[in-house]
Motif scaffolding. Structure first.
Motif, PDB file in Angstrom:
ATOM      1  N   ALA A 202      61.588  59.113  19.368  1.00 49.39           N
ATOM      2  CA  ALA A 202      62.077  58.524  17.912  1.00 49.39           C
ATOM      3  C   ALA A 202      63.257  59.301  18.615  1.00 49.39           C
ATOM      4  CB  ALA A 202      61.535  58.614  17.135  1.00 49.39           C
ATOM      5  N   THR A 203      63.191  61.165  18.693  1.00 49.55           N
ATOM      6  CA  THR A 203      63.719  61.827  18.902  1.00 49.55           C
ATOM      7  C   THR A 203      65.482  61.575  19.598  1.00 49.55           C
ATOM      8  OG1 THR A 203      62.024  63.656  18.366  1.00 49.55           O
ATOM      9  CG2 THR A 203      64.564  64.374  19.214  1.00 49.55           C
ATOM     10  N   ALA A 204      65.154  61.178  21.006  1.00 51.53           N
ATOM     11  CA  ALA A 204      65.628  60.604  21.725  1.00 51.53           C
ATOM     12  C   ALA A 204      67.053  59.380  21.178  1.00 51.53           C
ATOM     13  CB  ALA A 204      65.552  60.454  23.026  1.00 51.53           C
ATOM     14  N   ILE A 221      62.831  65.689  26.812  1.00 55.42           N
ATOM     15  CA  ILE A 221      61.712  66.250  24.847  1.00 55.42           C
ATOM     16  C   ILE A 221      60.864  66.247  25.002  1.00 55.42           C
ATOM     17  CG2 ILE A 221      62.214  65.232  22.706  1.00 55.42           C
ATOM     18  CD1 ILE A 221      65.018  63.879  22.579  1.00 55.42           C
ATOM     19  N   GLY A 222      60.459  65.553  25.792  1.00 57.16           N
ATOM     20  CA  GLY A 222      58.987  65.513  25.972  1.00 57.16           C
ATOM     21  C   GLY A 222      58.817  66.901  26.572  1.00 57.16           C
ATOM     22  N   VAL A 223      59.227  67.163  27.733  1.00 58.46           N
ATOM     23  CA  VAL A 223      58.819  68.433  28.450  1.00 58.46           C
ATOM     24  C   VAL A 223      58.969  69.813  27.153  1.00 58.46           C
ATOM     25  CG1 VAL A 223      59.798  69.526  30.194  1.00 58.46           C
ATOM     26  CG2 VAL A 223      58.966  67.719  30.484  1.00 58.46           C
ATOM     27  N   ALA A 224      60.041  69.979  27.046  1.00 57.70           N
ATOM     28  CA  ALA A 224      60.165  71.206  25.605  1.00 57.70           C
ATOM     29  C   ALA A 224      58.953  70.795  24.584  1.00 57.70           C
ATOM     30  CB  ALA A 224      61.505  70.543  25.319  1.00 57.70           C
ATOM     31  N   GLY A 225      58.437  69.878  24.266  1.00 64.71           N
ATOM     32  CA  GLY A 225      57.503  69.883  23.635  1.00 64.71           C
ATOM     33  C   GLY A 225      56.248  70.387  24.179  1.00 64.71           C
ATOM     34  N   VAL A 226      56.144  70.250  24.997  1.00 66.40           N
ATOM     35  CA  VAL A 226      55.288  71.085  25.730  1.00 66.40           C
ATOM     36  C   VAL A 226      54.881  72.057  27.053  1.00 66.40           C
ATOM     37  CG1 VAL A 226      53.797  71.176  28.625  1.00 66.40           C
ATOM     38  CG2 VAL A 226      54.429  68.156  27.147  1.00 66.40           C
ATOM     39  N   VAL A 227      56.426  72.233  27.125  1.00 66.14           N
ATOM     40  CA  VAL A 227      56.365  73.725  27.057  1.00 66.14           C
ATOM     41  C   VAL A 227      56.589  74.435  25.707  1.00 66.14           C
ATOM     42  CG1 VAL A 227      58.357  75.840  27.670  1.00 66.14           C
ATOM     43  CG2 VAL A 227      58.206  73.333  29.043  1.00 66.14           C
ATOM     44  N   GLY A 228      56.980  74.286  24.715  1.00 63.01           N
ATOM     45  CA  GLY A 228      57.203  75.236  23.484  1.00 63.01           C
ATOM     46  C   GLY A 228      55.793  74.770  22.461  1.00 63.01           C
ATOM     47  N   GLY A 229      54.882  74.084  22.915  1.00 61.88           N
ATOM     48  CA  GLY A 229      53.811  74.103  22.372  1.00 61.88           C
ATOM     49  C   GLY A 229      52.787  74.637  22.968  1.00 61.88           C
ATOM     50  N   ILE A 253      62.648  67.418  13.884  1.00 62.88           N
ATOM     51  CA  ILE A 253      63.880  67.836  12.805  1.00 62.88           C
ATOM     52  C   ILE A 253      64.137  68.422  13.096  1.00 62.88           C
ATOM     53  CG2 ILE A 253      63.224  68.956  10.446  1.00 62.88           C
ATOM     54  CD1 ILE A 253      59.674  68.514  10.977  1.00 62.88           C
ATOM     55  N   LEU A 254      64.465  68.990  13.996  1.00 59.58           N
ATOM     56  CA  LEU A 254      66.218  69.425  14.257  1.00 59.58           C
ATOM     57  C   LEU A 254      66.987  68.813  14.489  1.00 59.58           C
ATOM     58  CD1 LEU A 254      65.140  72.271  16.439  1.00 59.58           C
ATOM     59  CD2 LEU A 254      65.895  72.903  14.620  1.00 59.58           C
ATOM     60  N   GLY A 255      66.379  67.384  15.343  1.00 60.56           N
ATOM     61  CA  GLY A 255      67.721  66.082  15.582  1.00 60.56           C
ATOM     62  C   GLY A 255      68.071  65.708  14.252  1.00 60.56           C
ATOM     63  N   LEU A 256      67.380  66.106  13.542  1.00 58.90           N
ATOM     64  CA  LEU A 256      67.448  65.099  12.019  1.00 58.90           C
ATOM     65  C   LEU A 256      68.863  65.633  11.257  1.00 58.90           C
ATOM     66  CD1 LEU A 256      64.102  63.936  10.545  1.00 58.90           C
ATOM     67  CD2 LEU A 256      65.183  62.471  12.030  1.00 58.90           C
ATOM     68  N   PRO A 258      72.000  66.895  12.056  1.00 61.65           N
ATOM     69  CA  PRO A 258      73.413  66.061  12.367  1.00 61.65           C
ATOM     70  C   PRO A 258      73.235  65.134  11.593  1.00 61.65           C
ATOM     71  CG  PRO A 258      72.519  65.920  14.248  1.00 61.65           C
ATOM     72  CD  PRO A 258      71.378  66.973  13.288  1.00 61.65           C
ATOM     73  N   ALA A 259      73.951  64.699   9.954  1.00 63.51           N
ATOM     74  CA  ALA A 259      74.406  63.566   9.371  1.00 63.51           C
ATOM     75  C   ALA A 259      74.783  62.417   9.452  1.00 63.51           C
ATOM     76  CB  ALA A 259      74.234  64.371   7.605  1.00 63.51           C
ATOM     77  N   ASN A 260      76.046  62.544   9.890  1.00 61.84           N
ATOM     78  CA  ASN A 260      76.926  61.401  10.742  1.00 61.84           C
ATOM     79  C   ASN A 260      76.916  61.509  11.793  1.00 61.84           C
ATOM     80  OD1 ASN A 260      78.061  61.483   7.524  1.00 61.84           O
ATOM     81  ND2 ASN A 260      79.023  62.660   8.004  1.00 61.84           N
ATOM     82  N   ARG A 261      76.803  60.022  12.512  1.00 62.06           N
ATOM     83  CA  ARG A 261      76.986  59.851  13.803  1.00 62.06           C
ATOM     84  C   ARG A 261      77.023  58.350  14.316  1.00 62.06           C
ATOM     85  NH1 ARG A 261      71.774  58.082  15.251  1.00 62.06           N
ATOM     86  NH2 ARG A 261      70.561  58.612  13.456  1.00 62.06           N
ATOM     87  N   ARG A 262      77.782  57.696  15.178  1.00 65.77           N
ATOM     88  CA  ARG A 262      77.313  56.475  15.230  1.00 65.77           C
ATOM     89  C   ARG A 262      76.536  55.799  15.457  1.00 65.77           C
ATOM     90  NH1 ARG A 262      78.522  55.536  20.718  1.00 65.77           N
ATOM     91  NH2 ARG A 262      79.266  57.218  22.197  1.00 65.77           N
ATOM     92  N   LYS A 263      76.163  54.455  15.985  1.00 64.98           N
ATOM     93  CA  LYS A 263      75.521  54.230  16.245  1.00 64.98           C
ATOM     94  C   LYS A 263      74.835  53.879  17.716  1.00 64.98           C
ATOM     95  CE  LYS A 263      73.402  51.127  12.070  1.00 64.98           C
ATOM     96  NZ  LYS A 263      73.576  49.443  11.416  1.00 64.98           N
ATOM     97  N   THR A 264      73.834  54.005  18.520  1.00 59.34           N
ATOM     98  CA  THR A 264      74.074  53.269  19.718  1.00 59.34           C
ATOM     99  C   THR A 264      72.933  52.188  20.301  1.00 59.34           C
ATOM    100  OG1 THR A 264      72.055  54.373  19.721  1.00 59.34           O
ATOM    101  CG2 THR A 264      74.251  56.181  20.080  1.00 59.34           C
TER     102      THR A 264
END
Length: 271
Positions: A202-204, A221-229, A253-256, A258-264
């Motif tokens: 969902a973050t990606a 992002i999953g790897v970052a979560g593992v390391v940080g966790g 939450i950090l990924g949320l 940026p308010a404006n971005r285009r649809k991918t």
């Protein structure tokens, strides 16, 4: 190097995150979060039956989760109940049944909390080998069915028009999901497996421009979560499995921000 329990935990967690990232993308695209949760909850029933029958725990979890997914498909074809109702019944029924069976097995002593929330700090060298071998198998098969599975995610009619077999790719995807749940059970636990599948994907989705890029970013992002966790678990003496999920949540939450971005294109697949 592998004599250090924290190093083993880090290696195991990274291997799992690399596997769950791409798989989780399809769960997000196909809106299968509740389905994944149901399969994860059924893992405890698989553990209970494996203990009764004196089988390997991973094998028991794999067989039961696969059986539950098959039962769900059969019940959906009868159209007697809506999909979310069936998922709710199976999810809570299998989890409760597993807990009841485990409660009756007073002659077996094991840590129920480690099954529910994981114990990545207790992984062994053999666990690491299983994680990487199973993860390599899952990723290889996912790469092989990527095109038909992606096409059927966008539209079943498009997949049929291209001469693909969406039904077969969907069954294979469920098989891969069952394998990942069996592998991930010891690391993040039965109750947190779905979170590790969904949150990185969902973050990606907010940053990827193509489905393939989203799968790659979800793994990172999953790897970052593992390391940080794991770092947070050591620093603050918190449970490792939930700490990994919380770390992934912080990235989300950090990924949320940026308010404006285009649809991918990866977002459009899920619509």
């Amino acid at each position: 190097m592998l004599d250090d329990f924290l190093t083993r935990a880090l290696i195991a967690g990274i291997g799992l995150a690399i596997t769950t990232g791409p798989l989780g993308c399809f769960i997000v695209w196909r809106r299968m979060a509740y389905f994944g949760d149901t399969m994860a909850h059924s893992a405890l029933l698989g553990v209970a039956l494996a203990l009764i029958l004196d089988l390997n725990l991973m094998l028991g979890v794999f067989v039961v989760t696969l059986a539950i997914s098959g039962v769900l498909l059969l019940l959906q074809r009868r159209n007697s109940l809506s999909a979310d109702s069936l998922l709710g019944i199976l999810s809570h029924a299998t989890l409760s049944l597993g807990l009841v069976i485990v409660a009756f097995m007073t002659w077996i002593r094991f840590d129920l909390l480690s099954l529910l929330f994981g114990d990545i700090l207790a992984v062994s060298r053999s666990d690491i080998a299983i994680i990487y071998a199973g993860g390599a198998l899952v990723l290889a098969v996912l790469a092989a069915i990527w095109r038909p599975l992606l096409a059927s995610t966008v539209s079943e009619d498009i997949a049929h028009a291209e001469g693909l077999n969406p039904a077969l790719s969907r069954i294979i995807f469920m098989l891969l999901l069952a394998i990942v749940i069996a592998i991930a059970m010891k690391i993040v636990g039965i109750l947190l497996i779905t979170a590790l599948l969904i949150i990185p994907a969902a973050t990606a989705r907010r940053f990827a421009t193509t489905p393939e890029q989203m799968a790659f970013l979800a793994a990172l992002i999953g790897v970052a979560g593992v390391v940080g966790g794991l770092y947070g678990s050591v620093q603050f003496d918190t449970p490792s499995g939930p700490s990994i999920v919380v770390a992934a949540l912080i990235v989300f939450i950090l990924g949320l921000l940026p308010a404006n971005r285009r649809k991918t294109s990866s977002e459009q697949i899920a619509k």
